[in-house]
Design a protein around this motif. Structure first.
Motif, PDB file in Angstrom:
ATOM      1  N   ASP A  44       0.828  -1.209   0.000  1.00 25.98           N
ATOM      2  CA  ASP A  44       0.000   0.000   0.000  1.00 25.98           C
ATOM      3  C   ASP A  44       0.859   1.254   0.000  1.00 25.98           C
ATOM      4  O   ASP A  44       0.566   2.217  -0.712  1.00 25.98           O
ATOM      5  CB  ASP A  44      -0.933   0.015   1.211  1.00 25.98           C
ATOM      6  CG  ASP A  44      -2.048  -1.020   1.118  1.00 25.98           C
ATOM      7  OD1 ASP A  44      -2.287  -1.541   0.010  1.00 25.98           O
ATOM      8  OD2 ASP A  44      -2.658  -1.311   2.166  1.00 25.98           O
ATOM      9  N   ALA A  45       1.939   1.250   0.790  1.00 29.44           N
ATOM     10  CA  ALA A  45       2.821   2.417   0.860  1.00 29.44           C
ATOM     11  C   ALA A  45       3.527   2.646  -0.473  1.00 29.44           C
ATOM     12  O   ALA A  45       3.653   3.794  -0.930  1.00 29.44           O
ATOM     13  CB  ALA A  45       3.843   2.237   1.981  1.00 29.44           C
ATOM     14  N   VAL A  46       3.963   1.570  -1.112  1.00 27.77           N
ATOM     15  CA  VAL A  46       4.631   1.700  -2.410  1.00 27.77           C
ATOM     16  C   VAL A  46       3.646   2.227  -3.453  1.00 27.77           C
ATOM     17  O   VAL A  46       3.971   3.142  -4.223  1.00 27.77           O
ATOM     18  CB  VAL A  46       5.231   0.344  -2.849  1.00 27.77           C
ATOM     19  CG1 VAL A  46       5.677   0.386  -4.306  1.00 27.77           C
ATOM     20  CG2 VAL A  46       6.401  -0.033  -1.952  1.00 27.77           C
ATOM     21  N   LYS A  48       1.013   4.032  -2.988  1.00 30.26           N
ATOM     22  CA  LYS A  48       0.731   5.439  -2.708  1.00 30.26           C
ATOM     23  C   LYS A  48       1.889   6.324  -3.171  1.00 30.26           C
ATOM     24  O   LYS A  48       1.677   7.411  -3.715  1.00 30.26           O
ATOM     25  CB  LYS A  48       0.487   5.628  -1.208  1.00 30.26           C
ATOM     26  CG  LYS A  48       0.101   7.035  -0.850  1.00 30.26           C
ATOM     27  CD  LYS A  48      -0.199   7.171   0.630  1.00 30.26           C
ATOM     28  CE  LYS A  48      -0.585   8.613   0.934  1.00 30.26           C
ATOM     29  NZ  LYS A  48      -0.880   8.817   2.337  1.00 30.26           N
ATOM     30  N   GLU A  49       3.091   5.849  -2.977  1.00 35.71           N
ATOM     31  CA  GLU A  49       4.277   6.635  -3.336  1.00 35.71           C
ATOM     32  C   GLU A  49       4.434   6.775  -4.850  1.00 35.71           C
ATOM     33  O   GLU A  49       4.855   7.818  -5.338  1.00 35.71           O
ATOM     34  CB  GLU A  49       5.525   5.976  -2.733  1.00 35.71           C
ATOM     35  CG  GLU A  49       6.780   6.780  -2.854  1.00 35.71           C
ATOM     36  CD  GLU A  49       6.768   8.058  -2.037  1.00 35.71           C
ATOM     37  OE1 GLU A  49       7.441   9.017  -2.462  1.00 35.71           O
ATOM     38  OE2 GLU A  49       6.112   8.106  -0.978  1.00 35.71           O
ATOM     39  N   ILE A  50       4.081   5.730  -5.601  1.00 35.57           N
ATOM     40  CA  ILE A  50       4.333   5.769  -7.046  1.00 35.57           C
ATOM     41  C   ILE A  50       3.133   6.243  -7.860  1.00 35.57           C
ATOM     42  O   ILE A  50       3.255   6.421  -9.073  1.00 35.57           O
ATOM     43  CB  ILE A  50       4.802   4.402  -7.576  1.00 35.57           C
ATOM     44  CG1 ILE A  50       3.716   3.344  -7.437  1.00 35.57           C
ATOM     45  CG2 ILE A  50       6.082   3.961  -6.900  1.00 35.57           C
ATOM     46  CD1 ILE A  50       4.052   2.022  -8.112  1.00 35.57           C
ATOM     47  N   THR A  51       1.971   6.444  -7.210  1.00 35.29           N
ATOM     48  CA  THR A  51       0.787   6.918  -7.935  1.00 35.29           C
ATOM     49  C   THR A  51       0.793   8.442  -7.961  1.00 35.29           C
ATOM     50  O   THR A  51       0.752   9.077  -6.915  1.00 35.29           O
ATOM     51  CB  THR A  51      -0.500   6.416  -7.256  1.00 35.29           C
ATOM     52  OG1 THR A  51      -0.455   4.987  -7.187  1.00 35.29           O
ATOM     53  CG2 THR A  51      -1.729   6.846  -8.041  1.00 35.29           C
ATOM     54  N   GLU A  53      -0.279  12.271  -8.052  1.00 35.09           N
ATOM     55  CA  GLU A  53      -1.420  12.917  -7.423  1.00 35.09           C
ATOM     56  C   GLU A  53      -2.514  13.245  -8.436  1.00 35.09           C
ATOM     57  O   GLU A  53      -3.699  13.151  -8.120  1.00 35.09           O
ATOM     58  CB  GLU A  53      -0.976  14.183  -6.696  1.00 35.09           C
ATOM     59  CG  GLU A  53      -2.058  14.708  -5.793  1.00 35.09           C
ATOM     60  CD  GLU A  53      -1.512  15.510  -4.640  1.00 35.09           C
ATOM     61  OE1 GLU A  53      -2.203  16.453  -4.246  1.00 35.09           O
ATOM     62  OE2 GLU A  53      -0.432  15.188  -4.153  1.00 35.09           O
TER      63      GLU A  53
END
Length: 81
Positions: A44-46, A48-51, A53
């Protein structure tokens, strides 16, 4: 992993046939569940980081358009199988 009487803490003696003792098997299940939760949190963190905004903004705007369309046409927002 086989737990034997020689290496096991009290109460963790292997069952006949080499099966882990119930307490050891339960610990293995708890450890596996914890590892799965950690892996899911990392994924989930990855994500969120690569999507970007702007992608999230576009998804949110598209969902608002969809919900308005469903309200006007009296259709359900989500189709269940």
């Amino acid at each position: 992993m086989t737990v034997t009487a020689e290496t096991a803490p009290a109460g963790d003696v292997a069952e006949p046939g080499g099966a882990p003792a119930p307490a050891a098997a339960e610990r293995q299940c708890v450890d596996a569940a914890r590892q799965l939760v950690e892996a899911e949190d990392l994924a989930d963190a990855v994500a969120k980081e690569i999507t970007p905004e702007n992608t999230v903004d576009t998804y949110n705007k598209s969902w608002r358009v969809w919900t308005r369309f469903c309200a006007v046409t009296e259709l359900p927002e989500e189709v269940l199988p």
